[in-house]
Design an enzyme around this catalytic site. Structure first.
Site, PDB file in Angstrom:
ATOM      1  N   SER A 144       0.864  -1.194   0.000  1.00  0.00           N
ATOM      2  CA  SER A 144       0.000   0.000   0.000  1.00  0.00           C
ATOM      3  C   SER A 144       0.895   1.236   0.000  1.00  0.00           C
ATOM      4  O   SER A 144       2.026   1.199   0.513  1.00  0.00           O
ATOM      5  CB  SER A 144      -0.872   0.012   1.260  1.00  0.00           C
ATOM      6  OG  SER A 144      -1.470   1.281   1.433  1.00  0.00           O
ATOM      7  N   TYR A 158      -1.444  -0.969  10.405  1.00  0.00           N
ATOM      8  CA  TYR A 158      -1.654  -1.304   8.987  1.00  0.00           C
ATOM      9  C   TYR A 158      -0.453  -0.814   8.153  1.00  0.00           C
ATOM     10  O   TYR A 158       0.108  -1.575   7.362  1.00  0.00           O
ATOM     11  CB  TYR A 158      -2.951  -0.660   8.501  1.00  0.00           C
ATOM     12  CG  TYR A 158      -3.219  -0.845   7.030  1.00  0.00           C
ATOM     13  CD1 TYR A 158      -3.814  -2.004   6.543  1.00  0.00           C
ATOM     14  CD2 TYR A 158      -2.865   0.139   6.104  1.00  0.00           C
ATOM     15  CE1 TYR A 158      -4.057  -2.169   5.189  1.00  0.00           C
ATOM     16  CE2 TYR A 158      -3.106  -0.024   4.748  1.00  0.00           C
ATOM     17  CZ  TYR A 158      -3.701  -1.181   4.301  1.00  0.00           C
ATOM     18  OH  TYR A 158      -3.931  -1.348   2.954  1.00  0.00           O
ATOM     19  N   ILE A 191      -8.202   2.921  -3.674  1.00  0.00           N
ATOM     20  CA  ILE A 191      -8.909   2.041  -4.617  1.00  0.00           C
ATOM     21  C   ILE A 191     -10.334   1.836  -4.112  1.00  0.00           C
ATOM     22  O   ILE A 191     -10.551   1.620  -2.904  1.00  0.00           O
ATOM     23  CB  ILE A 191      -8.192   0.670  -4.744  1.00  0.00           C
ATOM     24  CG1 ILE A 191      -6.688   0.857  -5.046  1.00  0.00           C
ATOM     25  CG2 ILE A 191      -8.873  -0.185  -5.817  1.00  0.00           C
ATOM     26  CD1 ILE A 191      -6.348   1.532  -6.349  1.00  0.00           C
ATOM     27  N   THR A 243       8.698  -2.726  -6.891  1.00  0.00           N
ATOM     28  CA  THR A 243       7.442  -2.202  -6.328  1.00  0.00           C
ATOM     29  C   THR A 243       6.743  -1.411  -7.419  1.00  0.00           C
ATOM     30  O   THR A 243       7.249  -0.381  -7.862  1.00  0.00           O
ATOM     31  CB  THR A 243       7.725  -1.280  -5.126  1.00  0.00           C
ATOM     32  OG1 THR A 243       8.480  -2.008  -4.154  1.00  0.00           O
ATOM     33  CG2 THR A 243       6.424  -0.806  -4.493  1.00  0.00           C
TER      34      THR A 243
END
Ligand SMILES: NC(=O)c1ccc[n+]([C@@H]2O[C@H](COP(=O)([O-])OP(=O)(O)OC[C@H]3O[C@@H](n4cnc5c(N)ncnc54)[C@H](O)[C@@H]3O)[C@@H](O)[C@H]2O)c1
Length: 253
Positions: A144, A158, A191, A243
């Site tokens: 993320s 997270y 998203i 990435t």
């Protein structure tokens, strides 16, 4: 390394016909879109989720809590027993918990780290065994932009787990390269999925992303799936440890 992983014909497909894939988090969002993309590209896909997977979303569905490493081993064993091989692993399953740092205790830490990072490590470890034996395989771990910018308010664990995903990918890419197993990260921004909407606290979803993202909108799960499709296809044959940001230019700012 399998020499079929190179594309000389620019009109060729993705090279996924008959390939066997596991996609985690396949009940929702990016995992579900990825499973659909891989099925459409010719792969035989087993979706895995702790929640029920809609019938027809993939070729097979396994219910499992991937925060438990033993469940990850079981999933890979089950796919190998049924399909006889494993070519592709996509780790999309994760959870988001919005809790302040002051209220973050060891139980919350374990819950998020186990679901988001231990699960990816355990799935990679289990999948790598047959892939390295065959000297061929592709793994994509979903991280993320939170790994780079610290994430939304009250989601530190997270963000930390997603930073771990980047290091996991690089570590495995380095160690598996000699065995022909390619390991990459896809790094989504905002998203439009249940998790994306859940993490959102602004006044209006569309207005927020129109103002914040250079491409002036949130992304769609299918757009992340397309990036994953590239990485697991013949077209991604010389990419490992990378990435790939799928964030509409969010991190340009
Ligand atoms: N949506 C976004 O804006 C966004 C942004 C950046 C990164 N991501 C990442 O993309 C990936 C997919 O997220 P999404 O937006 O599709 O979320 P989502 O909530 O729509 O889907 C995640 C799925 O993972 C499953 N899951 C969670 N914990 C699990 C466990 N322990 N075992 C098995 N399955 C489990 C859930 O049941 C769910 O179906 C995640 O890794 C997420 O961190 C999403």
């Amino acid at each position: 390394m399998n020499p079929s992983h190179s594309v000389d014909d620019p009109g060729a497909g993705f090279g996924l016909d008959g390939k066997v894939a596991i996609v985690t988090g396949a009940a929702s969002g990016i995992g579900r879109a990825t499973a659909a993309r891989l099925v459409a590209a010719g792969a035989r896909v087993t979706g895995v989720d702790v929640k029920p997977i809609a019938p027809g979303a993939c070729d097979h569905a396994i219910a499992a809590d991937l925060a438990k490493p033993a469940a990850c081993e079981r999933v890979v064993d089950e796919v190998l027993a049924r399909e006889g091989r494993l070519d592709i692993l996509v780790n999309a399953a994760a959870i988001l918990r919005r809790v302040s740092i002051a209220e973050t205790d060891a139980a919350l830490w374990d819950e998020v780290m186990d679901a988001n990072l231990l699960s990816q490590f355990a799935m990679c470890r289990a999948a790598a065994r047959p892939m390295r034996r065959r000297r061929d395989g592709r793994i994509v771990n979903v991280s993320s932009t939170a790994a780079f910018n610290g994430g939304a308010d009250n989601s530190s664990v997270y963000a930390i787990s997603k930073g771990g995903v980047l290091a996991l990918t690089k570590s495995l890419a380095r160690q598996f390269a000699a065995d022909g197993v390619l390991v990459n990260t896809v790094c989504p921004g905002g998203i439009d999925t249940p998790m994306g909407r859940h993490g959102f606290t602004g006044p209006s979803w569309d207005a927020h992303f129109a103002a914040k993202v250079p491409l002036r909108r949130a992304g769609r799960a299918e757009e992340v799936a397309d990036a994953i499709l590239f990485l697991v296809s013949d077209w991604g044959s010389y990419v490992t440890g990378h990435t790939l940001d799928v964030e509409g230019g969010l991190m340009l700012r």
